[in-house]
Structures are given as structure tokens and as C-alpha cells.
Motif scaffolding. Structure first.
Motif, mmCIF file in Angstrom:
data_model
loop_
_atom_site.group_PDB
_atom_site.id
_atom_site.type_symbol
_atom_site.label_atom_id
_atom_site.label_comp_id
_atom_site.label_asym_id
_atom_site.label_seq_id
_atom_site.Cartn_x
_atom_site.Cartn_y
_atom_site.Cartn_z
ATOM 1 N N GLY A 46 0.752 -1.781 0.213
ATOM 2 C CA GLY A 46 -0.475 0.559 -0.122
ATOM 3 C C GLY A 46 0.503 1.608 -0.107
ATOM 4 O O GLY A 46 -0.107 2.677 0.346
ATOM 5 N N ALA A 47 2.095 1.165 -0.270
ATOM 6 C CA ALA A 47 2.971 2.426 -0.504
ATOM 7 C C ALA A 47 3.674 2.888 0.705
ATOM 8 O O ALA A 47 3.459 4.424 0.773
ATOM 9 C CB ALA A 47 2.590 3.633 -1.696
ATOM 10 N N PHE A 48 3.320 2.730 1.434
ATOM 11 C CA PHE A 48 3.497 2.579 3.392
ATOM 12 C C PHE A 48 2.557 3.733 3.762
ATOM 13 O O PHE A 48 2.574 4.749 4.453
ATOM 14 C CB PHE A 48 4.738 3.241 3.858
ATOM 15 N N ILE A 49 0.716 4.072 2.487
ATOM 16 C CA ILE A 49 -0.156 5.254 3.104
ATOM 17 C C ILE A 49 -0.851 4.270 3.354
ATOM 18 O O ILE A 49 -2.019 5.023 3.904
ATOM 19 C CB ILE A 49 -0.367 5.763 1.188
ATOM 20 N N GLY A 50 -1.511 3.202 2.394
ATOM 21 C CA GLY A 50 -2.286 2.544 2.852
ATOM 22 C C GLY A 50 -2.630 1.037 2.798
ATOM 23 O O GLY A 50 -1.101 0.201 3.171
ATOM 24 N N SER A 90 0.109 -12.145 9.881
ATOM 25 C CA SER A 90 -0.897 -11.372 8.919
ATOM 26 C C SER A 90 -0.037 -9.716 10.468
ATOM 27 O O SER A 90 -1.147 -9.764 10.944
ATOM 28 C CB SER A 90 -2.201 -11.066 8.149
ATOM 29 N N ILE A 91 0.461 -9.089 9.794
ATOM 30 C CA ILE A 91 0.193 -7.779 10.891
ATOM 31 C C ILE A 91 0.267 -5.935 10.134
ATOM 32 O O ILE A 91 0.268 -5.763 8.480
ATOM 33 C CB ILE A 91 2.144 -7.246 11.158
ATOM 34 N N ASN A 92 -0.137 -5.552 11.464
ATOM 35 C CA ASN A 92 -0.461 -4.133 10.331
ATOM 36 C C ASN A 92 0.616 -2.953 11.044
ATOM 37 O O ASN A 92 0.921 -3.473 12.011
ATOM 38 C CB ASN A 92 -1.784 -3.516 11.085
ATOM 39 N N TYR A 93 1.041 -2.062 10.661
ATOM 40 C CA TYR A 93 1.621 -1.683 11.420
ATOM 41 C C TYR A 93 1.363 0.282 10.792
ATOM 42 O O TYR A 93 0.280 0.823 10.268
ATOM 43 C CB TYR A 93 3.117 -1.177 9.976
ATOM 44 N N ARG A 94 1.909 1.571 11.172
ATOM 45 C CA ARG A 94 1.991 2.389 10.980
ATOM 46 C C ARG A 94 1.849 3.481 9.326
ATOM 47 O O ARG A 94 2.895 2.464 9.266
ATOM 48 C CB ARG A 94 2.385 3.275 12.261
ATOM 49 N N LEU A 95 0.954 4.025 9.125
ATOM 50 C CA LEU A 95 0.894 4.363 8.151
ATOM 51 C C LEU A 95 1.549 5.264 7.378
ATOM 52 O O LEU A 95 1.357 6.956 8.988
ATOM 53 C CB LEU A 95 -0.348 4.333 6.775
ATOM 54 N N ILE A 137 8.841 13.394 0.231
ATOM 55 C CA ILE A 137 9.304 13.910 1.804
ATOM 56 C C ILE A 137 8.333 12.621 2.925
ATOM 57 O O ILE A 137 8.902 12.275 3.682
ATOM 58 C CB ILE A 137 9.395 14.698 2.625
ATOM 59 N N SER A 138 7.095 13.009 2.728
ATOM 60 C CA SER A 138 6.261 11.870 3.644
ATOM 61 C C SER A 138 6.260 10.572 3.648
ATOM 62 O O SER A 138 6.310 10.066 4.403
ATOM 63 C CB SER A 138 5.015 12.556 3.382
ATOM 64 N N GLN A 139 6.023 10.213 2.160
ATOM 65 C CA GLN A 139 6.474 9.112 1.992
ATOM 66 C C GLN A 139 7.505 8.624 2.764
ATOM 67 O O GLN A 139 7.627 6.908 2.890
ATOM 68 C CB GLN A 139 5.893 8.148 0.410
ATOM 69 N N PHE A 140 8.829 8.824 1.955
ATOM 70 C CA PHE A 140 10.255 8.461 2.526
ATOM 71 C C PHE A 140 9.893 8.410 4.146
ATOM 72 O O PHE A 140 10.583 7.556 4.530
ATOM 73 C CB PHE A 140 11.122 9.743 2.437
ATOM 74 N N LEU A 141 9.528 9.693 4.988
ATOM 75 C CA LEU A 141 9.162 9.692 6.813
ATOM 76 C C LEU A 141 9.214 7.890 7.134
ATOM 77 O O LEU A 141 8.855 7.760 8.520
ATOM 78 C CB LEU A 141 8.876 10.898 6.736
ATOM 79 N N ALA A 142 8.091 8.169 6.247
ATOM 80 C CA ALA A 142 6.505 7.041 6.813
ATOM 81 C C ALA A 142 7.179 5.505 6.768
ATOM 82 O O ALA A 142 6.519 4.566 7.505
ATOM 83 C CB ALA A 142 5.772 6.364 5.873
ATOM 84 N N MET A 143 8.314 5.501 6.105
ATOM 85 C CA MET A 143 9.007 4.322 5.476
ATOM 86 C C MET A 143 10.222 3.752 7.022
ATOM 87 O O MET A 143 9.469 2.889 8.057
ATOM 88 C CB MET A 143 10.288 3.633 5.028
ATOM 89 N N TYR A 144 9.995 4.789 8.603
ATOM 90 C CA TYR A 144 10.662 4.519 9.289
ATOM 91 C C TYR A 144 9.389 4.220 10.639
ATOM 92 O O TYR A 144 9.805 3.144 11.239
ATOM 93 C CB TYR A 144 11.732 5.128 10.074
#
Length: 270
Positions: free
Chosen positions: A96-100, A124-129, A153-160
Motif C-alpha cells: 500500500g505504498a506505506f499509505i494504505g 499478518s500484521i498491520n503497522y503505522r502508515l 518526503i512524507s512517504q520516505f519518512l513513513a518507511m521508518y
């Protein structure tokens, strides 16, 4: 055709975990210390435990702001109804592209039943988006501002926080492996798209990567993440992902984590 591909894939990920893996259509009655036995055919009823909290994480009002809430991080566990004492484990991370995205996407549920009915424990896990605005190290923020286009920037930072959460999930699993009769020598991690990015990072990075960059003063929820536990992934499954999570470690910190001890990696693109 779909079942043929999945059976071949099942054989692959178990065989990659350890050379002497034995596969059998019969019920797994092996004991701890022996090689796990799984079935080629759907053999067992599947039990499901949903929304188990594996850790907590901060969700900020704005990036790293003092105004934040604590959110529970959850996973689903699918287990075979058998008497095996040393089940292999397949952990799957949604895309979900770290978005959804969600741990309960239909394709993941299908995959979970496929493997659990054949003897695996499937988680199966959920994680912060991105919208959860998890805590991000200052070094990541500085790198993003100075090197990335504003729209990325926001998508890159969501990876952490996503990677941090997935690692916390792995440590929770190890802390609870006896309860679910998981053999820690047979751990496969996979995912699709962003989930595959995270799976590759989990299998290749060092244990403290995506964990030690933030201390408990910045993020007190670290105390909920079983920091005393370690894990070793034996097989990685990459469905249309990339190594960008590892590229980020190299770009921000100069770390190159690839070496000859890395687990085998199954790559499928489509």
C-alpha cells in the motif's frame, strides 16, 4: 494453475529454510528439535485470532510534535488444528505504498488459509502508515529535507515507523513462539509492494536497525516492543518490492547490510 504455483512456492520457502526439510501430506506429528513436516494438500482446519496487540506506537499531530497519541499495533494469527510442536512460520506484511492497505486484504486471507491448512503458522500484521505520522529519527528528517523532492518526503519518512513496527511484531512473535508452537529455525517473512520492501529489510538488516535510532525518551512506546528478543529470518519472499528500505539505511547512516550470510530471497514481479 494458481494451486500449482502456490504448491511450488510452498515447497520453495520451506526448503529454503533448511536443507533437510521434509514435506508430507500426512498430519504433522513431529516434535521440537525435529524438522517440521507440512502437507502438500489442504489438511487441517484453520483457527484465527484477530487483532492481537503486539506493541504500541506514537501517532503525532504533526511530524515529531509533542502532541501525540498512543496507538495499538495489531496482528492476526492463523494456526493449523494439529498436534505439531514445531510449526514453520510465515509472516506476511501488506502493501500500500506505506499509505494504505490492511492485514485483512482478501488476497492475504486466502494466502493465510492456504498455508495454515497445510501446517504453517501464518501471521499478518498491520503497522503505522503515513497518515499515522509515527516518530522518525532526526537524521531521517534532515536527509529527506536536503535530498528529496518535497512530494516524496512524507512517504520516505513513513518507511521508518513501518519498519520499526514490523520488527516489533517479529520480536513479539519470538516472545510468544511457545504458545503457538512455532519453530524459530523456520521463519519466512514476505510481503507485497511496500510489505515486500519491509520484508527484505527485516531479513537483511541488523537487529537494531530501525529500532536503536530513537530512544525511550523520544518514544516511550519502545518499552512495549520486546526489545530483549531477537530473531533470525531464514527465507524472504518479495512480491514486486525492492530494497529501498536498505537503501535508506545506507543513504542516511552509510550502512551496507548485504553479506554472504543473508537468507535466500524469492522474487516475483508482475
Amino acid at each position: 494453475m494458481r494451486d500449482t504455483i502456490l504448491i511450488a512456492f510452498a515447497l520453495l520457502i520451506t526448503a529454503c529454510s533448511q536443507d533437510d526439510t521434509v514435506l508430507s501430506p500426512e498430519e504433522n506429528t513431529s516434535t521440537l528439535g525435529a524438522t517440521p513436516t507440512v502437507s502438500i494438500n489442504s489438511t487441517f482446519e484453520v483457527s484465527l485470532e484477530e487483532d492481537i496487540v503486539y506493541a504500541e506506537g506514537l501517532s503525532h499531530e504533526t511530524l515529531n510534535s509533542a502532541n501525540h497519541t498512543t496507538m495499538p499495533l495489531r496482528l492476526d494469527i492463523y494456526t493449523p488444528d494439529n498436534d505439531a510442536e514445531n510449526r514453520p512460520l510465515f509472516v506476511f506484511i501488506h502493501g500500500g505504498a506505506f499509505i494504505g492497505g490492511s492485514k485483512q486484504q482478501a488476497q492475504i486471507i486466502d494466502l493465510a488459509h492456504y498455508f495454515a491448512s497445510r501446517g504453517w503458522v501464518f501471521i499478518s500484521i498491520n503497522y503505522r502508515l503515513r497518515g499515522d505520522i509515527g516518530t522518525v529519527p532526526d537524521e531521517w528528517v534532515d536527509y529527506a529535507i536536503n535530498n528529496l523532492p518535497s512530494e516524496g518526503i512524507s512517504q520516505f519518512l513513513a518507511m521508518y515507523p513501518a519498519h520499526r513496527d514490523a520488527k516489533a511484531a517479529m520480536r513479539w512473535i519470538i516472545a510468544n513462539s511457545d504458545r503457538y508452537k512455532i519453530d524459530e529455525d523456520y521463519i519466512t517473512v514476505g510481503g507485497g509492494s511496500a510489505g515486500a520492501i519491509t520484508a527484505i529489510t527485516l531479513g537483511i538488516s541488523n537487529p537494531k536497525d530501525y529500532t536503536n535510532e530513537i530512544d525511550s525518551n523520544q518514544d516511550p512506546t519502545l518499552s512495549t516492543t520486546n526489545l530483549d528478543r531477537t530473531y533470525q529470518i531464514k527465507t524472504i519472499v518479495d512480491f514486486w518490492g525492492s530494497k529501498v528500505g536498505l537503501d535508506a539505511l545506507e543513504a542516511v547512516y552509510g550502512f551496507d547490510r548485504f553479506d554472504s550470510n543473508d537468507p535466500p530471497l524469492f522474487i516475483a514481479h508482475g
